[in-house]
Design a protein around this motif. Structure first.
Motif, PDB file in Angstrom:
ATOM      1  N   GLY A 198      10.691  51.706  35.657  1.00 23.84           N
ATOM      2  CA  GLY A 198      11.953  52.299  35.207  1.00 23.84           C
ATOM      3  C   GLY A 198      13.104  51.348  35.427  1.00 23.84           C
ATOM      4  N   GLY A 199      14.225  51.676  34.806  1.00 21.79           N
ATOM      5  CA  GLY A 199      15.379  50.805  34.951  1.00 21.79           C
ATOM      6  C   GLY A 199      16.657  51.592  35.050  1.00 21.79           C
ATOM      7  N   ILE A 227      15.648  57.724  36.452  1.00 18.11           N
ATOM      8  CA  ILE A 227      14.446  57.254  35.758  1.00 18.11           C
ATOM      9  C   ILE A 227      13.512  56.503  36.714  1.00 18.11           C
ATOM     10  CG2 ILE A 227      13.622  55.686  33.951  1.00 18.11           C
ATOM     11  CD1 ILE A 227      16.029  56.644  32.255  1.00 18.11           C
ATOM     12  N   PRO A 228      13.993  55.547  37.524  1.00 21.43           N
ATOM     13  CA  PRO A 228      13.095  54.936  38.510  1.00 21.43           C
ATOM     14  C   PRO A 228      12.552  55.951  39.524  1.00 21.43           C
ATOM     15  CG  PRO A 228      15.045  53.592  38.200  1.00 21.43           C
ATOM     16  CD  PRO A 228      15.310  54.895  37.504  1.00 21.43           C
ATOM     17  N   TYR A 235      12.485  61.369  45.082  1.00 22.81           N
ATOM     18  CA  TYR A 235      13.727  62.126  44.976  1.00 22.81           C
ATOM     19  C   TYR A 235      14.848  61.130  44.664  1.00 22.81           C
ATOM     20  CZ  TYR A 235      10.940  65.543  47.554  1.00 22.81           C
ATOM     21  OH  TYR A 235       9.945  66.403  47.956  1.00 22.81           O
ATOM     22  N   GLY A 236      15.738  61.500  43.752  1.00 23.88           N
ATOM     23  CA  GLY A 236      16.859  60.628  43.426  1.00 23.88           C
ATOM     24  C   GLY A 236      18.034  61.453  42.955  1.00 23.88           C
ATOM     25  N   LEU A 237      19.210  61.181  43.496  1.00 28.41           N
ATOM     26  CA  LEU A 237      20.402  61.970  43.181  1.00 28.41           C
ATOM     27  C   LEU A 237      21.403  61.161  42.380  1.00 28.41           C
ATOM     28  CD1 LEU A 237      21.954  64.698  43.717  1.00 28.41           C
ATOM     29  CD2 LEU A 237      23.105  63.459  45.567  1.00 28.41           C
ATOM     30  N   ALA A 467       6.120  57.455  33.411  1.00 32.02           N
ATOM     31  CA  ALA A 467       6.328  56.004  33.270  1.00 32.02           C
ATOM     32  C   ALA A 467       5.495  55.450  32.119  1.00 32.02           C
ATOM     33  CB  ALA A 467       5.956  55.302  34.566  1.00 32.02           C
ATOM     34  N   PRO A 468       6.153  54.860  31.113  1.00 32.59           N
ATOM     35  CA  PRO A 468       5.410  54.288  29.978  1.00 32.59           C
ATOM     36  C   PRO A 468       5.046  52.826  30.227  1.00 32.59           C
ATOM     37  CG  PRO A 468       7.745  54.241  29.511  1.00 32.59           C
ATOM     38  CD  PRO A 468       7.600  54.844  30.893  1.00 32.59           C
TER      39      PRO A 468
END
Length: 569
Positions: A198-199, A227-228, A235-237, A467-468
């Motif tokens: 991801g980026g 996305i990452p 977990y990401g905020l 994730a592609p």
């Protein structure tokens, strides 16, 4: 022209990589790495032989317990920093996730913290001794922040960014890692190295997933924290604008303030997300960054004061799709599992009807790209480095070109031509109208919930896919929509991963668009094998405390559901 500018950009990169390699302790370089065709390497660090039993225990401990052990002196800051530094170097050898590496500096800081605790009996702050990794944007004095631009190599920060100061004042130990660029190359996904991490905060995502860092700081203008986090099962905020100080960081598109980039945490645990936000707010960043919102941590909001005080069932609205792209089968399975888990926990779930999503996507894309092409050209001009293909081409050109450098582009592209200030003002005016309409749409759900409140939060996909493969992350609409509306958004792992036996490809549906068709055709269960599956929880503007609390509700429901499913096997 400087001496560096006279060099070919590739020579500057070569020298930078030599300097980077020299910062890795030679005794931590492994000779038993898995072969390149071994795709899932998530469990390799603990069996690498480099980490002691205690170091494995430290790096597998959640943030809340880490902080307790550091504060009590059960574990020293030097022990914890050494353990995570070792694991970060293992991670880097597996997936190429670090940029600046300054272990000696981090250990010196840790030793100072240990001495302070020993002599005073008190911690420096709530993050005492906790290593925190920073995306290559958050300036630390004396270090380079290149953001992957060759032209920024050799530009050393003369002082800390505000966030770096805030974290150090909270007792954190700073150490650094980035997804694809000319300087550092490509970061791989540790669950399946044939897939993207991801980026653009992909280095943070991969590093935290491999437990080389308990908390990473990423940036997010269209999904670059979420996305990452989603692609690496974390977990990401994404906080609202200016909740976390940005002053002193480097960035692309500086001066574009209508839909600004924000900084936020990525962690293996919700306790890490909460600790980060509490600690940053406790340092009064609004006194250090003129753009920072004056909002201390609000415990009442965390106790869900605006959501029934947590004493009544919550009502969540499920966004199954945005009427533009239908998500892949694993994503739909995760949404179904989340709905079932919440209902089983006693909460309500209704459907969310998307409103004006296409208009919002087009509006925010116009804002982002109004002068992006010129921005990229100016920044890359000093060294003559080529602009990465995804930054320079339209979607059609991107698909047709076989010669561009593959990358992890978000779902927008710089336009070939700019626009007048007046034209841009009209775009800003339209965005305000779209935000008003979305707020009214949310408020109107009070008639559907039965709680006397509008829906408490929305649950949506993080992306139309897990994730592609590298170079195929071409749609950020499921994250970018919330940047445009400035809604707080949290990624939550479901505990699921892509299983080809379960997540079989569905028959073709009636496609919303050509984009929908291309994303449908992208899906092959074996290609996506082992990719983590997550969901996204969305609250209103500046609802970080409530979103974290509701995230705990969703997280607990998912874990209880998984436990129940295991017990029935």
């Amino acid at each position: 022209m400087s001496a560096a500018a006279k060099q070919h950009w590739s020579e500057i990169v070569k020298e930078k990589k030599i300097r980077q390699a020299a910062t890795i302790p030679k005794e931590w370089i492994l000779t038993n790495l898995p072969p390149k065709d071994a795709l899932n390497v998530i469990d390799f660090p603990k069996k690498s032989g480099l980490l002691s039993e205690k170091e494995n225990e430290i790096t597998n401990t959640e943030v809340g317990t880490l902080l307790q052990n550091l504060a009590s002196g059960a574990w020293s800051a030097v022990e914890v920093t050494t353990a995570f530094s070792k694991r970060a170097i293992i991670a880097h050898q597996l997936v190429n996730c670090l940029t600046e590496i300054f272990i000696e500096r981090a250990l010196a800081r840790a030793a100072q913290l240990d001495e302070h605790l020993k002599t005073t009996g008190k911690v420096v702050g709530p993050l005492h001794g906790l290593p925190i990794s920073l995306k290559d944007q958050v300036n630390v004095e004396g270090l380079e922040s290149t953001m992957g631009y060759v032209s920024w190599i050799g530009q050393y920060a003369t002082k800390n960014s505000v966030l770096a100061d805030v974290l150090e004042a909270s007792g954190a130990v700073l150490y650094w890692p980035e997804t694809f660029n000319h300087v550092f190359g490509r970061t791989l996904n540790p669950y399946n190295r044939a897939l993207t991490s991801g980026g653009s905060s992909g280095g943070e995502g991969a590093l935290v997933a491999l437990r080389g860092s308990p908390i990473g700081v990423g940036s997010d203008i269209g999904g670059s924290i979420r996305i990452p986090s989603a692609f690496n099962g974390l977990y990401g905020l994404r906080p609202s604008y200016h909740r976390v100080p940005y002053a002193g960081c480097v960035n692309s598109l500086e001066g574009q303030e209508a839909v600004p980039s924000v900084l936020g945490p990525i962690s293996n645990s919700l306790s890490g997300i909460k600790s980060f936000m509490q600690s940053v707010a406790a340092q009064s960043p609004w006194l250090k960054d003129p753009m920072a919102i004056r909002k201390p941590w609000n415990e009442a909001e965390y106790r869900l004061s605006d959501h029934g005080e947590g004493k009544t069932p919550l009502c969540f609205a499920m966004l199954w799709h945005d009427e533009v792209v239908l998500p892949h089968p694993p994503v739909m399975r995760a949404l179904e599992r989340t709905k079932e888990a919440l209902i089983r926990a006693g909460h309500q779930v209704i459907d969310w009807k998307p409103l004006n999503h296409v208009e919002i996507y087009k509006n925010v894309s116009t804002i982002w790209t109004a002068a992006a092409a010129e921005d990229y050209r100016i920044v890359t001009a000093p060294t003559g480095e080529p602009i990465i293909g995804s930054m320079a081409l339209t979607p059609g050109e991107l698909v047709q070109s076989a010669t561009i450098i593959p990358s992890d582009p978000p779902g927008f592209r710089p336009s070939a031509e700019g626009m007048s200030a007046y034209e841009l003002w009209q775009v800003h005016k339209k965005r305000r109208e779209l935000r008003q309409a979305y707020m009214d749409h949310w408020n109107a759900t009070v008639s559907q919930t039965g709680t006397g409140r509008p829906v408490d939060a929305i649950i949506s996909p993080c992306a139309p896919y897990t994730a592609p493969p590298h170079g195929l992350n071409r749609n950020a609409n499921y994250t970018g929509i919330w940047n445009a509306l400035d809604y707080t958004a949290l990624v939550i792992p479901t505990g699921l991963s892509v299983d080809p036996a379960i997540d079989v490809k569905k028959p073709a549906h009636s496609f919303f668009s050509e984009t929908d068709k291309s994303i449908y055709e992208l899906y092959d269960p074996e290609t996506f094998k082992d990719a983590p599956i997550t969901v996204q929880l969305i609250g209103r503007t500046l609802e970080e405390e409530a979103v974290i609390a509701m995230g705990e509700v969703v997280d607990a429901a998912l874990k209880a559901s998984a436990s129940s499913a295991s017990a029935n096997l």
